[in-house]
Write a protein that holds these residues in place. Structure first.
Motif, short mmCIF file in Angstrom:
data_model
loop_
_atom_site.label_atom_id
_atom_site.label_comp_id
_atom_site.label_asym_id
_atom_site.label_seq_id
_atom_site.Cartn_x
_atom_site.Cartn_y
_atom_site.Cartn_z
N UNK A 88 7.78 5.64 -1.87
CA UNK A 88 7.09 5.78 -0.35
C UNK A 88 6.68 7.33 -0.08
N UNK A 89 7.40 8.21 -0.84
CA UNK A 89 6.96 9.62 -0.51
C UNK A 89 5.73 10.02 -1.36
N UNK A 90 5.24 9.26 -2.34
CA UNK A 90 3.94 9.33 -2.79
C UNK A 90 2.84 8.65 -1.96
N UNK A 91 3.20 7.88 -1.28
CA UNK A 91 2.25 6.90 -0.27
C UNK A 91 2.15 7.99 0.95
N UNK A 92 3.24 8.63 1.21
CA UNK A 92 3.02 9.40 2.60
C UNK A 92 2.37 10.63 2.46
N UNK A 93 2.48 11.22 1.03
CA UNK A 93 1.78 12.27 1.00
C UNK A 93 0.12 12.25 0.78
N UNK A 94 -0.11 10.81 0.44
CA UNK A 94 -1.56 10.44 0.49
C UNK A 94 -2.23 10.34 1.90
N UNK A 95 -1.26 10.49 2.88
CA UNK A 95 -1.85 10.42 4.37
C UNK A 95 -1.27 9.21 4.85
N UNK A 96 -0.67 8.19 4.59
CA UNK A 96 -0.25 7.00 5.06
C UNK A 96 0.82 7.07 6.08
N UNK A 97 0.90 6.34 7.16
CA UNK A 97 1.66 6.12 7.99
C UNK A 97 2.01 4.71 8.24
N UNK A 98 3.18 4.24 8.01
CA UNK A 98 3.55 2.92 7.76
C UNK A 98 4.24 2.30 9.02
N UNK A 99 4.03 1.20 9.31
CA UNK A 99 4.69 0.38 10.54
C UNK A 99 5.71 -0.56 9.78
N UNK A 100 5.70 -0.65 8.45
CA UNK A 100 6.98 -1.42 8.03
C UNK A 100 6.81 -1.18 6.41
N UNK A 101 7.90 -1.19 5.76
CA UNK A 101 8.39 -0.86 4.30
C UNK A 101 9.10 -1.74 3.84
N UNK A 102 8.40 -2.69 3.07
CA UNK A 102 9.42 -3.74 2.22
C UNK A 102 9.37 -3.51 0.73
N UNK A 103 10.42 -3.76 0.27
CA UNK A 103 10.88 -3.45 -1.15
C UNK A 103 11.55 -4.55 -1.83
N UNK A 104 11.15 -4.93 -3.03
CA UNK A 104 12.17 -5.75 -3.92
C UNK A 104 12.66 -5.00 -4.73
N UNK A 105 14.17 -5.05 -4.95
CA UNK A 105 14.88 -4.45 -5.87
C UNK A 105 15.54 -5.28 -6.90
N UNK A 106 15.37 -4.56 -8.35
CA UNK A 106 15.82 -5.06 -9.30
C UNK A 106 15.14 -6.29 -9.76
N UNK A 107 13.92 -6.25 -9.41
CA UNK A 107 13.12 -7.74 -9.74
C UNK A 107 12.30 -7.26 -11.14
N UNK A 108 12.02 -8.15 -12.14
CA UNK A 108 11.52 -7.94 -13.15
C UNK A 108 9.96 -8.01 -12.92
N UNK A 109 8.89 -7.05 -13.07
CA UNK A 109 7.58 -7.17 -12.93
C UNK A 109 6.99 -8.11 -13.90
N UNK A 110 7.44 -8.55 -15.06
CA UNK A 110 6.83 -9.16 -16.01
C UNK A 110 7.43 -10.63 -16.20
N UNK A 111 8.15 -11.00 -15.22
CA UNK A 111 8.85 -12.33 -15.26
C UNK A 111 8.80 -13.12 -13.94
#
Length: 215
Positions: free
Chosen positions: A21-44
């Motif tokens: 999220x910090x990377x995104x905000x440094x790129x100039x984005x302001x978000x209305x909402x943030x969603x995140x999937x935790x502990x989920x395998x990206x390859x399965x």
């Protein structure tokens, strides 16, 4: 009113939600909402099979902007990533990436622009899958290496495999108790004088060595 939504897949400590999220905000984005999937395998796990991934599909509307760190956040493989991007573009959602500042917009109508965009989507999705497969292979190699090291450490801990059996050890102990000489014991059992002297010095250690080797 169109919304700007940030989506993250967080599977390791090095990819924390706060970091992405910090990377995104440094790129100039302001978000209305943030969603995140935790502990989920990206390859399965497919995008739509992730809890927040499903919620994201339900939430996004025409005119909304979806921001992700990279296209690999949007699926488990080439097919899943490309299907996700194309379905969202058909809805009128604009997809932006933090890495390389890519933009995927379904509003383009010029055939050449559409062809370049679609080719770029395919290339980026293929790159994401190749990277995921490379990471998976490296992880498997690391696991096998760790297993081999663990086996080596266990073997080193057990020491040298005994040259005697439990039956032979019992006979050596019996002859030592009868005050038989080392040479005589070696001749009968076939063991070296050094082995017999080690047994004489510490018979309990000899017994433990057999146990450690499962003998």
């Amino acid at each position: 009113m169109p919304k700007v939504i940030f989506y993250a897949r967080v599977s390791t400590n090095e990819q924390t939600l706060a970091h992405q999220q910090t990377q995104a905000e440094k790129a100039g984005y302001v978000f209305d909402q943030v969603l995140a999937d935790h502990g989920v395998s990206g390859v399965s796990t497919k995008m739509k099979d992730r809890p927040e991934g499903r919620r994201l599909f339900d939430m996004l509307r025409e005119g909304d902007t979806l921001v992700v760190r990279w296209v690999d956040r949007l699926g488990r493989d080439y097919r899943d990533v490309t299907q996700t991007i194309r379905e969202l573009m058909e809805r009128g959602v604009i997809i932006r990436t933090i890495i390389n500042s890519m933009v995927f917009d379904g509003s383009a109508r010029d055939p050449m622009t559409m062809a370049v965009r679609d080719a770029l989507i395919s290339f980026m999705a293929a790159s994401a899958q190749a990277q995921a497969e490379s990471l998976k292979a490296a992880q498997l190699a690391g696991i096998e290496h760790a297993k081999a090291n663990a086996a080596d450490r266990t073997k080193a801990y057990r020491g040298r495999k005994p040259s005697f059996t439990r039956k032979t050890l019992a006979r050596v102990v019996e002859m030592l108790a009868a005050n038989a000489g080392v040479t005589a014991i070696a001749k009968e059992t076939g063991l070296t004088r050094q082995t017999i002297m080690r047994i004489r010095a510490d018979p309990a250690a000899a017994d433990q060595n057999l146990k450690e080797w499962g003998l």
